[in-house]
Scaffold this motif. Structure first.
Motif, PDB file in Angstrom:
ATOM      1  N   THR A 280       7.371  20.556  -6.135  1.00 50.87           N
ATOM      2  CA  THR A 280       7.208  21.929  -6.633  1.00 50.87           C
ATOM      3  C   THR A 280       8.056  22.922  -5.838  1.00 50.87           C
ATOM      4  N   GLU A 281       8.680  23.851  -6.561  1.00 50.04           N
ATOM      5  CA  GLU A 281       9.379  24.963  -5.911  1.00 50.04           C
ATOM      6  C   GLU A 281       9.052  26.230  -6.680  1.00 50.04           C
ATOM      7  N   ASN A 282       8.668  27.282  -5.997  1.00 51.79           N
ATOM      8  CA  ASN A 282       8.317  28.556  -6.650  1.00 51.79           C
ATOM      9  C   ASN A 282       7.342  28.324  -7.816  1.00 51.79           C
ATOM     10  N   HIS A 283       6.382  27.458  -7.643  1.00 51.94           N
ATOM     11  CA  HIS A 283       5.364  27.110  -8.667  1.00 51.94           C
ATOM     12  C   HIS A 283       5.921  26.354  -9.867  1.00 51.94           C
ATOM     13  N   GLN A 284       7.177  25.919  -9.793  1.00 45.91           N
ATOM     14  CA  GLN A 284       7.710  25.114 -10.897  1.00 45.91           C
ATOM     15  C   GLN A 284       7.896  23.672 -10.440  1.00 45.91           C
ATOM     16  N   LEU A 285       7.621  22.757 -11.378  1.00 46.59           N
ATOM     17  CA  LEU A 285       7.756  21.327 -11.081  1.00 46.59           C
ATOM     18  C   LEU A 285       9.177  20.865 -11.393  1.00 46.59           C
TER      19      LEU A 285
ATOM     20  N   GLN B 144      19.298  27.253  -3.071  1.00 44.49           N
ATOM     21  CA  GLN B 144      19.268  28.214  -4.184  1.00 44.49           C
ATOM     22  C   GLN B 144      17.843  28.671  -4.516  1.00 44.49           C
ATOM     23  N   ARG B 145      16.849  28.277  -3.713  1.00 40.75           N
ATOM     24  CA  ARG B 145      15.452  28.598  -4.049  1.00 40.75           C
ATOM     25  C   ARG B 145      15.242  30.095  -4.263  1.00 40.75           C
TER      26      ARG B 145
END
Ligand SMILES: C[S@@+](CC[C@H](N)C(=O)[O-])C[C@H]1O[C@@H](n2cnc3c(N)ncnc32)[C@H](O)[C@@H]1O
Length: 311
Positions: free
Chosen positions: A107-112, A129-130
């Protein structure tokens, strides 16, 4: 457990101050420039080591990877060796811990995102790039977004999650676009709002110009060097072609629209990169750029980025 080098321990302590390493799904860079022989990213349960070496890691080195992985709260590791510092993606070796998954989610920034071990130097997500993806998510509501050089579609996923009206994901590689579809579906994002186009980015932009198609936001994050395809098989070189491409992007922007431009070209500093983008015209704003985990004191970040806005 093997004792870790002091620099690796310090790097972990620094990450713990800024990131929750107890989160089983977290994506974070654990070693950036602390050790010049490698980098390490954690993608949920897996640590991914990018080795700048010409041979497979010896057993002692593998034990070190195992200890570091456990200390960082992950369970498995992959080590991808890049000969020639990754300039030739065909040259390399791959080692992994016993039982390490070949594909998994994090998960990154609440996205899978789906990560894959057999996809080359990167498992499918560039962590520097997060913060730029978070910026896109914040600026996407109700917008028409064009994601050039989409790779696994992460910027497009961020835009969809931020409420974009429409997203066009463009990459010359059909398998990467299939992966981008998987990433959108993993997040329950409606496929009705997305168009996938396996075409050279320059051709796509020229086609939009011709048809009068406009966007509110464009992400332009090309590789330093990339092969074109089909009718435009001309090689893309950032230092030669970026300015022209961004100039053409400007022509298909709605008034008030933006282009998030970025690249990792080693030959440019952030100032030189911004000067190239400024030469195109419009207003330059800063982009978030590489996060805490992808920066090191005294080492300029490889990622250069800025926002060009049409006023
Ligand atoms: C550095 S990655 C881009 C990273 C991506 N923007 C992200 O957010 O993760 C390079 C991608 O550009 C694609 N590519 C290379 N040359 C291209 C071209 N001329 N037109 C469109 N895509 C291209 C490659 O297939 C690859 O997926």
């Amino acid at each position: 457990m093997n004792p870790l080098p002091g620099t690796w321990q310090d790097a972990l302590a620094h990450r713990r101050r800024h990131f929750d390493l107890q989160d089983p799904d977290i994506c974070v860079r654990l070693l950036h420039a602390e050790d010049l022989s490698l980098r390490c990213d954690r993608f949920g349960s897996v640590c991914w080591f990018y080795e700048y070496a010409s041979g497979a890691p010896a057993e002692a080195r593998q034990l070190l990877y195992e200890s570091f992985t456990r200390a960082a709260g992950a369970h498995h590791w992959h080590a991808h060796g890049m000969h020639d510092r990754g300039r030739d993606p065909q040259l390399g070796h791959h080692t992994e811990s016993p039982g390490a998954p070949r594909s998994w989610h994090a998960t990154e920034n609440h996205q899978l995102f789906e990560l894959r071990a057999a996809s080359g130097q990167s498992p499918g997500l560039f962590l520097d790039q997060r913060d730029n993806r978070a910026w896109v998510r914040q600026h996407a509501a109700g917008a028409r977004i064009l994601n050039l050089f989409a790779y696994t579609g992460s910027f497009g996923v961020a835009a969809l999650a931020g409420g974009a009206l429409e997203v066009v994901q463009v990459d010359v590689s059909p398998p990467y676009l299939d992966w981008a579809r998987v990433n959108a579906a993993l997040n329950g994002l409606s496929s009705a709002r997305v168009e996938y186009s396996a075409v050279d980015a320059r051709l796509l932009v020229a086609g939009c110009h011709k048809k009068g198609r406009r966007f509110d936001g464009i992400i332009c994050d090309p590789p330093s060097f990339g092969r074109g395809r089909g009718r435009n098989n001309r090689v893309f070189r950032v230092e030669r072609d970026l300015a022209e491409l961004v100039h053409e992007c400007r022509a298909i922007l709605e008034p008030g629209g933006w282009v998030l431009v970025s690249c990792n070209f080693e030959g440019w500093s952030q100032a030189r990169f911004e000067a190239v983008v400024r030469g195109i015209g419009g207003t330059i704003e800063s982009a978030p750029g590489a996060g805490q985990d992808c920066r090191a004191a005294g080492v300029p970040p490889l990622l250069k980025s800025c926002v060009l806005r049409l006023t």
